[in-house]
Design a protein around this motif. Structure first.
Motif, short mmCIF file in Angstrom:
data_model
loop_
_atom_site.label_atom_id
_atom_site.label_comp_id
_atom_site.label_asym_id
_atom_site.label_seq_id
_atom_site.Cartn_x
_atom_site.Cartn_y
_atom_site.Cartn_z
N ARG A 1 0.83 -1.21 0.00
CA ARG A 1 0.00 0.00 0.00
C ARG A 1 0.87 1.26 0.00
NH1 ARG A 1 -5.06 0.71 0.93
NH2 ARG A 1 -5.34 -1.31 1.91
N ASP A 2 1.87 1.31 0.87
CA ASP A 2 2.72 2.50 0.95
C ASP A 2 3.47 2.75 -0.35
OD1 ASP A 2 1.88 2.83 3.57
OD2 ASP A 2 3.74 2.07 4.46
N ALA A 3 3.98 1.69 -0.96
CA ALA A 3 4.71 1.85 -2.23
C ALA A 3 3.78 2.38 -3.31
CB ALA A 3 5.33 0.51 -2.65
N ILE A 4 2.57 1.87 -3.38
CA ILE A 4 1.62 2.34 -4.39
C ILE A 4 1.25 3.80 -4.13
CG2 ILE A 4 -0.74 2.09 -5.27
CD1 ILE A 4 -0.36 -0.98 -4.78
N LEU A 5 0.98 4.14 -2.90
CA LEU A 5 0.61 5.52 -2.58
C LEU A 5 1.73 6.50 -2.90
CD1 LEU A 5 -1.35 5.00 0.77
CD2 LEU A 5 -2.28 5.67 -1.46
N ARG A 6 2.98 6.08 -2.71
CA ARG A 6 4.12 6.96 -2.99
C ARG A 6 4.47 7.04 -4.47
NH1 ARG A 6 6.83 4.59 1.84
NH2 ARG A 6 7.61 3.07 0.37
N PHE A 7 4.34 5.93 -5.20
CA PHE A 7 4.94 5.89 -6.53
C PHE A 7 3.98 5.56 -7.68
CE2 PHE A 7 8.44 5.03 -3.58
CZ PHE A 7 9.28 6.07 -3.94
N PRO B 1 0.46 7.09 -8.60
CA PRO B 1 -0.71 7.92 -8.29
C PRO B 1 -1.94 7.59 -9.13
CG PRO B 1 0.88 9.16 -9.58
CD PRO B 1 1.54 7.86 -9.22
N ARG B 2 -1.79 6.82 -10.19
CA ARG B 2 -2.95 6.46 -11.01
C ARG B 2 -3.79 5.36 -10.39
NH1 ARG B 2 0.23 4.99 -16.28
NH2 ARG B 2 1.39 3.92 -14.65
N LEU B 3 -3.30 4.76 -9.30
CA LEU B 3 -4.02 3.68 -8.63
C LEU B 3 -4.26 4.07 -7.18
CD1 LEU B 3 -5.15 0.79 -8.54
CD2 LEU B 3 -2.82 0.00 -8.06
N GLN B 4 -5.51 4.11 -6.78
CA GLN B 4 -5.87 4.33 -5.37
C GLN B 4 -6.17 2.96 -4.78
OE1 GLN B 4 -5.93 7.10 -3.34
NE2 GLN B 4 -6.29 5.54 -1.79
N PRO B 5 -5.25 2.44 -3.95
CA PRO B 5 -5.47 1.09 -3.43
C PRO B 5 -6.63 1.05 -2.43
CG PRO B 5 -3.51 2.05 -2.44
CD PRO B 5 -4.02 3.03 -3.47
N ARG C 1 -0.46 -15.17 -2.50
CA ARG C 1 -1.27 -14.63 -3.59
C ARG C 1 -1.91 -13.37 -3.03
NH1 ARG C 1 -4.43 -18.96 -4.92
NH2 ARG C 1 -2.87 -19.54 -6.42
N VAL C 2 -1.87 -12.29 -3.79
CA VAL C 2 -2.40 -11.01 -3.33
C VAL C 2 -3.48 -10.55 -4.30
CG1 VAL C 2 -1.86 -8.60 -2.79
CG2 VAL C 2 -0.13 -10.38 -2.38
N ARG C 3 -4.61 -10.18 -3.75
CA ARG C 3 -5.65 -9.54 -4.56
C ARG C 3 -5.71 -8.09 -4.11
NH1 ARG C 3 -9.10 -10.96 -8.03
NH2 ARG C 3 -9.04 -13.15 -7.50
N LEU C 4 -5.43 -7.20 -5.06
CA LEU C 4 -5.44 -5.77 -4.79
C LEU C 4 -6.62 -5.16 -5.51
CD1 LEU C 4 -4.21 -2.99 -4.05
CD2 LEU C 4 -2.73 -3.23 -6.04
N ASN C 5 -7.60 -4.70 -4.75
CA ASN C 5 -8.75 -4.00 -5.31
C ASN C 5 -8.54 -2.52 -5.10
OD1 ASN C 5 -10.24 -6.38 -6.03
ND2 ASN C 5 -10.68 -6.63 -3.87
N GLY C 6 -8.99 -1.73 -6.05
CA GLY C 6 -8.82 -0.30 -5.90
C GLY C 6 -9.54 0.45 -7.00
N ARG D 1 -11.56 10.70 -14.78
CA ARG D 1 -12.36 9.48 -14.72
C ARG D 1 -11.76 8.47 -13.77
NH1 ARG D 1 -13.94 7.58 -20.41
NH2 ARG D 1 -15.55 6.60 -19.17
N CYS D 2 -12.62 7.63 -13.19
CA CYS D 2 -12.20 6.58 -12.26
C CYS D 2 -12.94 5.29 -12.60
CB CYS D 2 -12.52 6.98 -10.82
SG CYS D 2 -11.67 8.43 -10.24
N TRP D 3 -12.25 4.15 -12.43
CA TRP D 3 -12.86 2.85 -12.67
C TRP D 3 -12.42 1.90 -11.56
CZ3 TRP D 3 -9.97 5.36 -16.46
CH2 TRP D 3 -10.70 5.87 -17.53
N PRO D 4 -13.32 1.02 -11.13
CA PRO D 4 -12.89 -0.03 -10.18
C PRO D 4 -11.95 -0.98 -10.91
CG PRO D 4 -15.14 -0.43 -10.91
CD PRO D 4 -14.73 0.89 -11.49
N VAL D 5 -10.97 -1.50 -10.17
CA VAL D 5 -9.98 -2.37 -10.78
C VAL D 5 -9.53 -3.40 -9.76
CG1 VAL D 5 -8.00 -0.93 -10.14
CG2 VAL D 5 -7.86 -2.34 -12.19
N SER D 6 -9.07 -4.52 -10.25
CA SER D 6 -8.50 -5.55 -9.39
C SER D 6 -7.25 -6.10 -10.07
CB SER D 6 -9.52 -6.68 -9.18
OG SER D 6 -9.00 -7.64 -8.31
N PHE D 7 -6.20 -6.24 -9.29
CA PHE D 7 -4.96 -6.85 -9.78
C PHE D 7 -4.70 -8.09 -8.94
CE2 PHE D 7 -4.39 -2.44 -11.05
CZ PHE D 7 -3.91 -2.57 -12.35
N LEU D 8 -4.34 -9.17 -9.60
CA LEU D 8 -3.95 -10.39 -8.93
C LEU D 8 -2.44 -10.46 -8.98
CD1 LEU D 8 -4.94 -12.92 -7.49
CD2 LEU D 8 -4.95 -14.08 -9.69
#
Length: 150
Positions: free
Chosen positions: A87-93, A95-99, A115-120, A127-134
């Protein structure tokens, strides 16, 4: 790259690395944006930094996540630690993804693998869209797959 008129600009490095054909299309479409974020997640999550951030505020020296190889997938404290690192790495680096929710799952019979499921929310322009990364622990580090939620 994608359809013009979406208002979603590719990052500078991707514009510089684009072929002459790709440069004719200035904007990303939603899929290209998700692919770009997926690529950045691959780089970010597969880069190791020291156990503590080096600078305040964070700089390129802090890019990546701390070494997670000694963490046990079965231990809740270790799962929370890795979740915070991601979460911290995504928030810092990135910005196009809000975890949002980061769910860490152990793989039965394999104590060191996760296994990590990241929803955001994927953000592009206004514009904003819901997304999920596995995100899965592969042979050479994390592997990232994008799943559309529409």
């Amino acid at each position: 790259m994608g359809a013009s008129g979406t208002g979603i600009r590719p990052p500078l490095f991707e514009r510089l690395a684009a072929t002459a054909e790709d440069r004719g299309s200035a904007d990303f479409d939603r899929q290209a944006l998700a692919d770009s974020v997926r690529g950045e997640l691959l780089r970010l999550l597969n880069t190791r930094r020291g156990s503590r951030p080096l600078t305040t505020p964070a700089s390129v020296l802090d890019y990546g996540i701390a070494d997670w190889s000694a963490l046990q997938a079965e231990r809740s404290a270790d799962r929370r630690q890795l979740s915070r690192e991601i979460r911290d790495a995504i928030l810092r680096f990135e910005p196009r993804l809000q975890p949002g929710e980061i769910e860490l799952l152990s793989i039965e019979g394999q104590r060191q693998r996760l296994r990590v499921r990241l929803n955001g929310v994927l953000r592009g322009g206004e514009r904003c869209w819901p997304v999920s990364f596995l995100i899965e622990d592969g042979a050479d580090g994390f592997e990232v797959r994008h799943e559309r939620l529409d």
